[in-house]
Each structure stands twice: as structure tokens, then as C-alpha cells.
Design a protein around this motif. Structure first.
Motif, PDB file in Angstrom:
ATOM      1  N   PHE A   1       0.745  -1.595   0.670  1.00 21.09           N
ATOM      2  CA  PHE A   1       0.290  -0.076   0.261  1.00 21.09           C
ATOM      3  C   PHE A   1       0.209   1.529   0.208  1.00 21.09           C
ATOM      4  CE2 PHE A   1      -2.762  -2.971   2.232  1.00 21.09           C
ATOM      5  CZ  PHE A   1      -3.965  -3.134   1.370  1.00 21.09           C
ATOM      6  N   ARG A   2       2.188   0.931   1.219  1.00 22.86           N
ATOM      7  CA  ARG A   2       2.649   2.409   1.184  1.00 22.86           C
ATOM      8  C   ARG A   2       3.288   2.424  -0.844  1.00 22.86           C
ATOM      9  NH1 ARG A   2       4.804   1.743   7.065  1.00 22.86           N
ATOM     10  NH2 ARG A   2       3.582   3.193   8.235  1.00 22.86           N
ATOM     11  N   ARG A   3       4.236   1.693  -1.270  1.00 23.24           N
ATOM     12  CA  ARG A   3       4.783   1.496  -2.253  1.00 23.24           C
ATOM     13  C   ARG A   3       3.641   2.174  -3.442  1.00 23.24           C
ATOM     14  NH1 ARG A   3       9.538  -1.093  -3.679  1.00 23.24           N
ATOM     15  NH2 ARG A   3       9.531  -0.257  -5.809  1.00 23.24           N
ATOM     16  N   ALA A   4       2.378   1.522  -3.380  1.00 17.93           N
ATOM     17  CA  ALA A   4       0.813   2.716  -4.303  1.00 17.93           C
ATOM     18  C   ALA A   4       0.980   3.810  -3.881  1.00 17.93           C
ATOM     19  CB  ALA A   4       0.047   1.570  -4.166  1.00 17.93           C
ATOM     20  N   LEU A   5       0.914   3.835  -2.806  1.00 16.79           N
ATOM     21  CA  LEU A   5       0.651   5.681  -2.606  1.00 16.79           C
ATOM     22  C   LEU A   5       2.015   6.582  -3.236  1.00 16.79           C
ATOM     23  CD1 LEU A   5      -1.285   5.042   1.073  1.00 16.79           C
ATOM     24  CD2 LEU A   5      -2.290   6.280  -1.180  1.00 16.79           C
ATOM     25  N   GLU A   6       3.141   6.204  -2.662  1.00 15.14           N
ATOM     26  CA  GLU A   6       4.814   6.913  -3.678  1.00 15.14           C
ATOM     27  C   GLU A   6       4.210   7.292  -4.674  1.00 15.14           C
ATOM     28  OE1 GLU A   6       7.964   4.123  -2.833  1.00 15.14           O
ATOM     29  OE2 GLU A   6       7.694   4.119  -0.032  1.00 15.14           O
ATOM     30  N   ILE A   7       4.077   6.611  -5.610  1.00 20.10           N
ATOM     31  CA  ILE A   7       3.716   6.364  -6.653  1.00 20.10           C
ATOM     32  C   ILE A   7       2.287   7.510  -6.690  1.00 20.10           C
ATOM     33  CG2 ILE A   7       2.780   5.314  -9.015  1.00 20.10           C
ATOM     34  CD1 ILE A   7       4.194   2.700  -7.509  1.00 20.10           C
ATOM     35  N   ASN A   8       1.005   6.985  -6.132  1.00 18.35           N
ATOM     36  CA  ASN A   8       0.363   8.318  -6.082  1.00 18.35           C
ATOM     37  C   ASN A   8      -0.145   8.286  -5.792  1.00 18.35           C
ATOM     38  OD1 ASN A   8      -2.134   9.392  -7.223  1.00 18.35           O
ATOM     39  ND2 ASN A   8      -3.292   7.673  -8.774  1.00 18.35           N
ATOM     40  N   PRO A   9      -0.207   9.092  -4.884  1.00 25.80           N
ATOM     41  CA  PRO A   9      -0.201   9.581  -3.287  1.00 25.80           C
ATOM     42  C   PRO A   9      -2.003   9.864  -2.963  1.00 25.80           C
ATOM     43  CG  PRO A   9       1.496  11.047  -4.046  1.00 25.80           C
ATOM     44  CD  PRO A   9       0.417  10.768  -5.536  1.00 25.80           C
ATOM     45  N   ASN A  10      -2.652  10.029  -4.045  1.00 25.64           N
ATOM     46  CA  ASN A  10      -4.465  10.011  -4.210  1.00 25.64           C
ATOM     47  C   ASN A  10      -4.644   8.554  -4.770  1.00 25.64           C
ATOM     48  OD1 ASN A  10      -3.756  12.541  -4.114  1.00 25.64           O
ATOM     49  ND2 ASN A  10      -4.127  13.036  -5.860  1.00 25.64           N
ATOM     50  N   TYR A  11      -4.428   7.356  -4.644  1.00 31.28           N
ATOM     51  CA  TYR A  11      -4.751   6.239  -5.207  1.00 31.28           C
ATOM     52  C   TYR A  11      -5.518   5.431  -3.806  1.00 31.28           C
ATOM     53  CZ  TYR A  11      -5.249   1.986  -7.616  1.00 31.28           C
ATOM     54  OH  TYR A  11      -6.053   0.705  -7.837  1.00 31.28           O
ATOM     55  N   VAL A  12      -6.894   6.022  -3.908  1.00 30.62           N
ATOM     56  CA  VAL A  12      -8.087   5.430  -3.138  1.00 30.62           C
ATOM     57  C   VAL A  12      -7.442   4.152  -2.614  1.00 30.62           C
ATOM     58  CG1 VAL A  12     -10.892   5.763  -2.510  1.00 30.62           C
ATOM     59  CG2 VAL A  12      -9.849   7.310  -4.235  1.00 30.62           C
ATOM     60  N   PRO A  13      -8.105   3.343  -3.131  1.00 32.54           N
ATOM     61  CA  PRO A  13      -7.675   1.855  -2.181  1.00 32.54           C
ATOM     62  C   PRO A  13      -6.847   1.582  -1.879  1.00 32.54           C
ATOM     63  CG  PRO A  13      -8.573   1.239  -4.502  1.00 32.54           C
ATOM     64  CD  PRO A  13      -8.026   2.769  -4.226  1.00 32.54           C
ATOM     65  N   ALA A  14      -6.009   1.666  -1.676  1.00 28.42           N
ATOM     66  CA  ALA A  14      -4.539   2.107  -1.035  1.00 28.42           C
ATOM     67  C   ALA A  14      -5.086   2.662   0.565  1.00 28.42           C
ATOM     68  CB  ALA A  14      -3.520   2.685  -1.758  1.00 28.42           C
ATOM     69  N   LEU A  15      -5.499   3.790   0.203  1.00 28.12           N
ATOM     70  CA  LEU A  15      -5.524   4.757   1.504  1.00 28.12           C
ATOM     71  C   LEU A  15      -6.652   4.381   2.057  1.00 28.12           C
ATOM     72  CD1 LEU A  15      -5.723   7.938  -0.246  1.00 28.12           C
ATOM     73  CD2 LEU A  15      -4.490   7.331   1.261  1.00 28.12           C
TER      74      LEU A  15
END
Length: 261
Positions: free
Chosen positions: A154-168
Motif C-alpha cells: 500500500f505504501r509503494r502504491a501511495l508513493e507512486i500515486n498519493p491519491n490512490y484511494v484503494p491503497a488509502l
């Protein structure tokens, strides 16, 4: 006696005829694929599968037909068939990281988490900046009980896209259920809702945290919003009833719990 030129002419005519049939079949295949896609848009998934099958009969290498066939099969809940269709696409294009991610999601749905992880990892190997693959891999690790690897995904996903809702939302769920860090969880759920006000899961998760921490009015408001977006999830009705009971609204609580049952 027929000469060599005659036989060459016949061969050329046969080749031209075969080529013409192939072009015609490919054209018909594309038209059927378009009809299938239109049927998906109309939510007529069974008809869509019929069109894609007809399309593939005419051109077995029609990648688009196989791709959308898998989508229609998944929407029908025919996950094993959808897996086969995704594999057909990847046989034609093994570097399609989106298809690898789709394949991982299908394996996840049928409970084959090891194959799901393999598919997500392959997608990441091809494109390490595809946040959906990272987030989905995190979710599968969470399902397998590996919380730290889930957090990494999830953190890697948010590093790529801080607005990625499923990861948040999923990272918030971990802070809520595994870390007992409720303020951090609420912060993540609020971010998810900010970026996608129609993301139902974030409202349900936020309501659960507020219920646990004693903010019953806030919990009821969150569950109400989740129910507006999807009235068929019994958990939100049940949790809303618990919050209402804690507010002394016993009649409303019974009505909510009845909806859950």
C-alpha cells in the motif's frame, strides 16, 4: 498441355482468395467485438459473451475480443472462464502488465492467493510504477496474514500515486484493525473520501472506527453515507444499529438491525 504460367496464375488466385477471406473475417470479427463491448455497456453480459465467442471464431488472435470477453465473464461471476481469457491475452502479449494485474484480481476472487501474488509480481516486474498492482499485491498479502508486506504494498502504491484511494482505504483498515492507531486510520479514510466521495468502503470503515471510539453521531452519519452508496451490505446496517442503540435510539436500532438480517 497446361503450362507453368497457368499453374502460377491459379496459385496466385487462390492466395488472393484466401487473403480476401482473412481480411473479411477480421473485419467481421471487429464488428462483433464492437457489438460485444456495446452489450457490456448495456449490462447485457451474457449477450456480450456470445458476440465475443462469434468474434473469436472468425479471428482467434483478436486480442480485444479475448480481453473484453474476460471482462464480461468476470462480471457474470464466471471467474475461471475469465482467467482462461486473460491467459489467452497474455499468450499474445506477455508484457501486458494490466492483464497480469487483472489476472491477479481473478485469482484473488477464487481464493488462489499464491497465483494472485505471482501475477501481481509479474506486473510489477514489467512496470514498477503501476500502483494498482502494488496495492492489489498488498491486499493479497493482507488476506494471507502478512501485515508488513501488505503495508509495503500500500505504501509503494501511495508513493507512486498519493491519491490512490484503494491503497488509502486499505492502509487505513490496517491501522484500525492491526495497529489500533485510530487517528491515523481516520486520517487515511478521510483522504480516501476526499479523493473519491463515492468510495463506499471508506465510509463504512470510518464509521467502524468512530463507533469503536464512541463518536456515535459521526458513526451513524458515516454508515448512512455508506448505505446510500450501497444499501445491500448488511454490515453497515448492523453497525449503524449498534451506534443507534448506544445513542438510546432503540426503535431505529431495531429497524437497522432488521435490515441487516
Amino acid at each position: 498441355m497446361l503450362g507453368k504460367k497457368f499453374y502460377v496464375s491459379i496459385l496466385v488466385l487462390l492466395l488472393l482468395s484466401f487473403s480476401g477471406c482473412t481480411v473479411l473475417n477480421n473485419y467481421k470479427s471487429e464488428q462483433l467485438t464492437k457489438k460485444g463491448i456495446s452489450s457490456i455497456d448495456q449490462k447485457n453480459y451474457e449477450k456480450a459473451v456470445e458476440y465475443f465467442n462469434e468474434s473469436i471464431e472468425l479471428n482467434h488472435e483478436n486480442k480485444k475480443a479475448w480481453m473484453f470477453m474476460g471482462q464480461a465473464q468476470a462480471l457474470l461471476g464466471h471467474y475461471e472462464d475469465a482467467i482462461d481469457s486473460r491467459k489467452k491475452v497474455l499468450g499474445m502479449d506477455p508484457d501486458d502488465y494490466v492483464m497480469w494485474t487483472d489476472l491477479g484480481e481473478l485469482y484473488h476472487k477464487v481464493g488462489n492467493y499464491d497465483e494472485a501474488l505471482t501475477a501481481y509480481t509479474r506486473a510489477i516486474e514489467i512496470n514498477g510504477t503501476y500502483e494498482r498492482a502494488w496495492a492489489n499485491r498488498g491486499l493479497t498479502y493482507l488476506q494471507k496474514g502478512d501485515v508488513e508486506k501488505a503495508i509495503e504494498g500500500f505504501r509503494r502504491a501511495l508513493e507512486i500515486n498519493p491519491n490512490y484511494v484503494p491503497a488509502l482505504d486499505n492502509l487505513g483498515y490496517i491501522y484500525y484493525t492491526e495497529k489500533n492507531e485510530f487517528e491515523k486510520a481516520l486520517e487515511l479514510f478521510d483522504k480516501a473520501i476526499k479523493y473519491d466521495p463515492k468510495y463506499m468502503a471508506a465510509y463504512g470503515n470510518k464509521g467502524s472506527v468512530l463507533l469503536l471510539t464512541g463518536d456515535f453521531d459521526g458513526a451513524i452519519a458515516s454508515f448512512n453515507r455508506a448505505i446510500e452508496l450501497d444499501p445491500n451490505l448488511w454490515g453497515n446496517w448492523f453497525n449503524k444499529g449498534i451506534a443507534q442503540h448506544n445513542k438510546g435510539k432503540n426503535k431505529e436500532a431495531l429497524e437497522s438491525i432488521d435490515r441487516a438480517i
